[in-house]
Design an enzyme around this catalytic site. Structure first.
Site, PDB file in Angstrom:
ATOM      1  N   ASP A  14      43.489  30.635  34.716  1.00 31.10           N
ATOM      2  CA  ASP A  14      42.049  30.674  34.429  1.00 31.10           C
ATOM      3  C   ASP A  14      41.683  32.015  33.803  1.00 31.10           C
ATOM      4  OD1 ASP A  14      39.198  29.377  35.371  1.00 31.10           O
ATOM      5  OD2 ASP A  14      39.153  31.567  35.455  1.00 31.10           O
ATOM      6  N   TYR A  42      36.650  38.038  29.721  1.00 29.74           N
ATOM      7  CA  TYR A  42      37.626  38.876  30.440  1.00 29.74           C
ATOM      8  C   TYR A  42      38.435  39.749  29.477  1.00 29.74           C
ATOM      9  CZ  TYR A  42      36.862  35.415  34.204  1.00 29.74           C
ATOM     10  OH  TYR A  42      36.311  34.568  35.134  1.00 29.74           O
TER      11      TYR A  42
HETATM   12  P1  NDP Z   1      39.333  36.663  44.626  1.00 28.55           P
HETATM   13  O1  NDP Z   1      38.404  36.192  45.669  1.00 28.55           O
HETATM   14  O2  NDP Z   1      40.438  35.801  44.145  1.00 28.55           O
HETATM   15  O3  NDP Z   1      39.912  38.033  45.168  1.00 28.55           O
HETATM   16  C1  NDP Z   1      40.811  38.823  44.479  1.00 28.55           C
HETATM   17  C2  NDP Z   1      41.056  40.063  45.358  1.00 28.55           C
HETATM   18  O4  NDP Z   1      41.792  39.691  46.528  1.00 28.55           O
HETATM   19  C3  NDP Z   1      41.850  41.111  44.647  1.00 28.55           C
HETATM   20  O5  NDP Z   1      41.354  42.363  45.063  1.00 28.55           O
HETATM   21  C4  NDP Z   1      43.267  40.910  45.183  1.00 28.55           C
HETATM   22  O6  NDP Z   1      43.972  42.119  45.187  1.00 28.55           O
HETATM   23  C5  NDP Z   1      43.006  40.437  46.592  1.00 28.55           C
HETATM   24  N1  NDP Z   1      44.041  39.511  47.089  1.00 28.55           N
HETATM   25  C6  NDP Z   1      44.559  38.442  46.441  1.00 28.55           C
HETATM   26  N2  NDP Z   1      45.464  37.802  47.219  1.00 28.55           N
HETATM   27  C7  NDP Z   1      45.498  38.483  48.393  1.00 28.55           C
HETATM   28  C8  NDP Z   1      46.242  38.312  49.596  1.00 28.55           C
HETATM   29  N3  NDP Z   1      47.093  37.300  49.740  1.00 28.55           N
HETATM   30  N4  NDP Z   1      46.050  39.209  50.600  1.00 28.55           N
HETATM   31  C9  NDP Z   1      45.177  40.239  50.446  1.00 28.55           C
HETATM   32  N5  NDP Z   1      44.451  40.456  49.333  1.00 28.55           N
HETATM   33  C10 NDP Z   1      44.604  39.572  48.315  1.00 28.55           C
HETATM   34  O7  NDP Z   1      38.429  37.169  43.392  1.00 28.55           O
HETATM   35  P2  NDP Z   1      38.210  36.813  41.875  1.00 28.55           P
HETATM   36  O8  NDP Z   1      36.832  37.252  41.552  1.00 28.55           O
HETATM   37  O9  NDP Z   1      39.303  37.367  41.050  1.00 28.55           O
HETATM   38  O10 NDP Z   1      38.226  35.209  41.792  1.00 28.55           O
HETATM   39  C11 NDP Z   1      39.346  34.452  41.393  1.00 28.55           C
HETATM   40  C12 NDP Z   1      39.225  33.975  39.955  1.00 28.55           C
HETATM   41  O11 NDP Z   1      38.031  33.204  39.778  1.00 28.55           O
HETATM   42  C13 NDP Z   1      39.064  35.089  38.913  1.00 28.55           C
HETATM   43  O12 NDP Z   1      40.262  35.809  38.676  1.00 28.55           O
HETATM   44  C14 NDP Z   1      38.535  34.313  37.743  1.00 28.55           C
HETATM   45  O13 NDP Z   1      39.587  33.622  37.089  1.00 28.55           O
HETATM   46  C15 NDP Z   1      37.566  33.373  38.437  1.00 28.55           C
HETATM   47  N6  NDP Z   1      36.177  33.921  38.468  1.00 28.55           N
HETATM   48  C16 NDP Z   1      35.209  33.245  37.743  1.00 28.55           C
HETATM   49  C17 NDP Z   1      33.905  33.679  37.736  1.00 28.55           C
HETATM   50  C18 NDP Z   1      32.893  32.916  36.962  1.00 28.55           C
HETATM   51  O14 NDP Z   1      31.769  33.412  36.773  1.00 28.55           O
HETATM   52  N7  NDP Z   1      33.208  31.727  36.494  1.00 28.55           N
HETATM   53  C19 NDP Z   1      33.472  34.891  38.478  1.00 28.55           C
HETATM   54  C20 NDP Z   1      34.549  35.505  39.220  1.00 28.55           C
HETATM   55  C21 NDP Z   1      35.836  35.022  39.215  1.00 28.55           C
HETATM   56  P3  NDP Z   1      45.376  42.313  44.402  1.00 28.55           P
HETATM   57  O15 NDP Z   1      45.167  41.840  42.994  1.00 28.55           O
HETATM   58  O16 NDP Z   1      45.643  43.771  44.504  1.00 28.55           O
HETATM   59  O17 NDP Z   1      46.380  41.460  45.149  1.00 28.55           O
END
Ligand code: NDP
Length: 282
Positions: free
Chosen positions: A43, A48
């Site tokens: 995604d 982005y």
């Molecule tokens: P998430 O809720 O997926 O959280 C991501 C965070 O969680 C990062 O800091 C990551 O750190 C941490 N993390 C991931 N896996 C673990 C784990 N197993 N244990 C502990 N920490 C963890 O946030 P997002 O906002 O990124 O949402 C996911 C996706 O949704 C986005 O990447 C995007 O593709 C989409 N999105 C769409 C939006 C929209 O308006 N349509 C808005 C926001 C997001 P680390 O990377 O260091 O592991």
């Protein structure tokens, strides 16, 4: 991987990989690692600014195009939205190095999104987007779009996590044939999610992490989910949620965490509306 069937028959993996806030130069590495870990759904979004890097990783993987499910999103476009949308999709396809995306979403309900939708319907018919949908649409906006257009959005991608569960909205969407997709499944770590007592205890009972409990809860609710991580161990952990099952009691305990509040922003906030409107992409 478990799939959901979208309203036009297209199959979509229930769990994929999100790349929001992954910088351009790190995205290729992250997507390559995610593909190696077994993810097939990616995604991204024009906003982005990492479509090119994501596309490079898809190409480098050598994985057959039909095995991949690629989502990208249209950023706000004003009139003439039909032309602007067509141009924006072509630009995204070029950056991704693809002839078509599997899912193309209107990222935000701003600008001339009726014009945007008409262009997306054309793109769908032309085979440039196998499915089309929306993101961040409130119930009234989604219903209005459905009532007044030909193609019903296949997906609405909205903020969904244990503190904002969208159970009623999911039911409403299901009735209209719209698949719910969660963004921010971990609320990006906000509100102490990774140390939450309820989620931690449930995880301990299954030998799983809080993140895995959250993702499993989504899968059992038939919510498509796209967790983001730049850490290969967490990527592997986040896709490893198909070998255990939460009980009805555990699902009920997680239901109890719902407050309904956004952990990010309020679309009714005029400052937020101005912020979004000011960020146009060509
Ligand atoms: P998430 O809720 O997926 O959280 C991501 C965070 O969680 C990062 O800091 C990551 O750190 C941490 N993390 C991931 N896996 C673990 C784990 N197993 N244990 C502990 N920490 C963890 O946030 P997002 O906002 O990124 O949402 C996911 C996706 O949704 C986005 O990447 C995007 O593709 C989409 N999105 C769409 C939006 C929209 O308006 N349509 C808005 C926001 C997001 P680390 O990377 O260091 O592991």
């Amino acid at each position: 991987m478990q799939n959901v069937t979208l309203n036009n028959g297209v199959e979509m993996p229930i769990l994929g990989f999100g790349v929001f806030q992954v910088e351009g130069d790190k995205t290729q590495e992250a997507v390559e690692a995610a593909l190696a870990a077994g993810y097939r759904s990616i995604d991204t979004a024009a906003a982005y600014e990492n479509e090119e890097a994501a596309g490079a990783a898809l190409k480098a993987s050598g994985i057959a195009r039909e095995e991949l499910f690629v989502t990208t999103k249209l950023w706000i476009q004003d009139a003439p939205a039909e032309q602007n949308t067509t141009r924006a999709l072509d630009a995204s396809l070029q950056k991704l190095g693809l002839d078509y995306v599997d899912l193309y979403l209107i990222h935000q309900p701003f600008g001339d999104y009726y014009g945007q939708w008409r262009a997306m319907e054309q793109a769908n018919k032309a085979g440039k987007a196998r499915a089309i949908g929306v993101s961040n649409f409130a119930p009234d906006q989604l219903l209005d779009l459905i009532i007044n257009n030909d193609i019903v959005p296949a997906v609405n991608q909205i903020e969904t996590h244990p503190f904002r569960q969208n159970v009623d909205y999911q039911e409403l969407m299901k009735g209209e044939g719209v698949q719910i997709e969660s963004w921010g499944p971990f609320a990006e770590g906000k509100n102490g999610i990774f140390t939450n007592d309820v989620l931690t205890k449930i995880g301990q009972a299954h030998g799983k992490s809080v993140a895995q409990v959250v993702l499993r809860w989504m899968v059992q609710r038939e919510v498509v989910v796209i967790p983001k991580s730049v850490n290969p161990d967490r990527m592997a952990q986040n896709i490893d949620v198909f070998d255990f099952e939460l009980t009805a009691d555990e699902m009920g305990q997680i239901e109890g965490l719902h407050t309904g509040e956004s952990q990010f922003f309020d679309h009714a906030d005029p400052d937020m509306v101005r912020w979004l409107s000011a960020r146009r992409l060509g």
